[in-house]
Design a protein around this motif. Sequence first.
Motif, mmCIF file in Angstrom:
data_model
loop_
_atom_site.group_PDB
_atom_site.id
_atom_site.type_symbol
_atom_site.label_atom_id
_atom_site.label_comp_id
_atom_site.label_asym_id
_atom_site.label_seq_id
_atom_site.Cartn_x
_atom_site.Cartn_y
_atom_site.Cartn_z
ATOM 1 N N MET A 79 0.831 -1.208 0.000
ATOM 2 C CA MET A 79 0.000 0.000 0.000
ATOM 3 C C MET A 79 0.864 1.256 0.000
ATOM 4 N N SER A 82 2.602 1.605 -3.504
ATOM 5 C CA SER A 82 1.692 1.878 -4.620
ATOM 6 C C SER A 82 0.901 3.166 -4.442
ATOM 7 N N GLY A 83 0.737 3.595 -3.185
ATOM 8 C CA GLY A 83 -0.102 4.757 -2.921
ATOM 9 C C GLY A 83 -1.582 4.442 -2.971
ATOM 10 N N THR A 84 -1.916 3.169 -3.136
ATOM 11 C CA THR A 84 -3.308 2.730 -3.156
ATOM 12 C C THR A 84 -3.610 2.036 -1.833
ATOM 13 N N PHE A 85 -4.562 2.593 -1.090
ATOM 14 C CA PHE A 85 -4.820 2.114 0.267
ATOM 15 C C PHE A 85 -6.129 1.324 0.304
ATOM 16 N N ASP A 86 -5.971 0.010 0.413
ATOM 17 C CA ASP A 86 -7.139 -0.861 0.501
ATOM 18 C C ASP A 86 -7.708 -0.917 1.911
#
Length: 428
Positions: A79, A82-86
């Motif tokens: 996370m 990638s800078g994408t926070f699930d």
Amino acid sequence: MAFLCYGVCSSLAEDISADTGKLRWMGHWKGEGGREQMVREVLDEFRFLHPKLDVEFQFASDVLPEKSQLSAANCIVEMIRSGTFDWDVVWLDPLIYSMVADQLDDWDWGRKHLVDFCAVPGFGKTQKNFLVEGKDAHRYTAGVFPGPYIEGFLYTAWYNQSVADRLGLDIREEGMTEKDLLGYVEKVHAYNQTAAEPIAAFLDVARSGSFRRLYYGLLYSCLPECDSEGEADGPTIAEAYARTDAFFGELGRYQPTEGNAASVTWPDAARFMLVENRALFFFDATWRYNAFKTACPERIGQLRLAQMPGFGGNSHAVGGYLTTWAVLKNAPGRDAGIELMRHWSRPPIAQKWVRYTKCPTGLKGDLYDPTFGQDIHAEFQRRLRLKCNNLMADPPVFSSRFVEQYPSIDPERAAVAVLKLRGDEGGE
């Protein structure tokens, strides 16, 4: 090395709003009896109090490739990179923190990517003072206060009262010495010479770390206390090692793990000890109560707790307090995550935790309830904590008395001693 939580970071608003939007929470403690029950109850309460907030919840064991600290660390690293926070709220303990630090090659990664609850107004007042302001507070998260210290534990010698009665043993629950322990092992060994089914003096479970805990507890018990100027009068660390190694060798002469299968799963091991009555001691943390209760609920009354043995007895408690969750600073549901951690930090949660888990907590509000006196597990822990003046260690160190005065313990040396104890070429 002091990490005191003074002041308020201006990056966090005084009034954190979490009434709307979405919160994604990675849970913990699935399949752990009262702990799982607590999580589910808190989830229901939080949803009721925030009806316009969409709370997406799943246990770590259901969303990670495997339920392990390494899998949790890998998820957090992915996370961040990638800078994408699930997830907004993630499972995080000191070991997970260090694994993330290794992968990012950045021990201070928490300052960049986690909410530091030192900066959340009033949050420190919900945690016991010595955890927030002690000189070693948050030492293993690089000084970041990552969330509430819900979980506390003591390392203890669990024992089966039914087995002790069969052997005619009166187990010393407080101040157990190395001579006491050796006497119990000798008695089990003598019984096994004619028994149709041998009894294991020590329950042996793969990767449990129980014998390492016994080793560290004995080792620390024969190291001297330091005075106010840091001076110590007593055995050196080398002498303490030699004494502990020799004692493990002495225990090994009596085959304390005879009849065990070190590779058995935990439910099988619990049944071996409580249903088959084939083991006397298991050296593990008080959090094992919920695992025992889940595996063998009808036999939990046979279990008793004793203080970990030490050379000449022990005057301190060995254990720790853990943070369980952290809030990712850049996640979209950050504010709702902070509100969830506030919800976990209330006095009713502290009281429920002690009641459900029979373990201490770092939350304030752990008030004595007279009904706890009827429960031998809760009462023993309260007695031991008072006796030891709440001297609790952070988990990687094992004993807070020696954090500054002595070097880290060599795990390889402990592993060699465990081989002597087992009398084989296995390892933990």
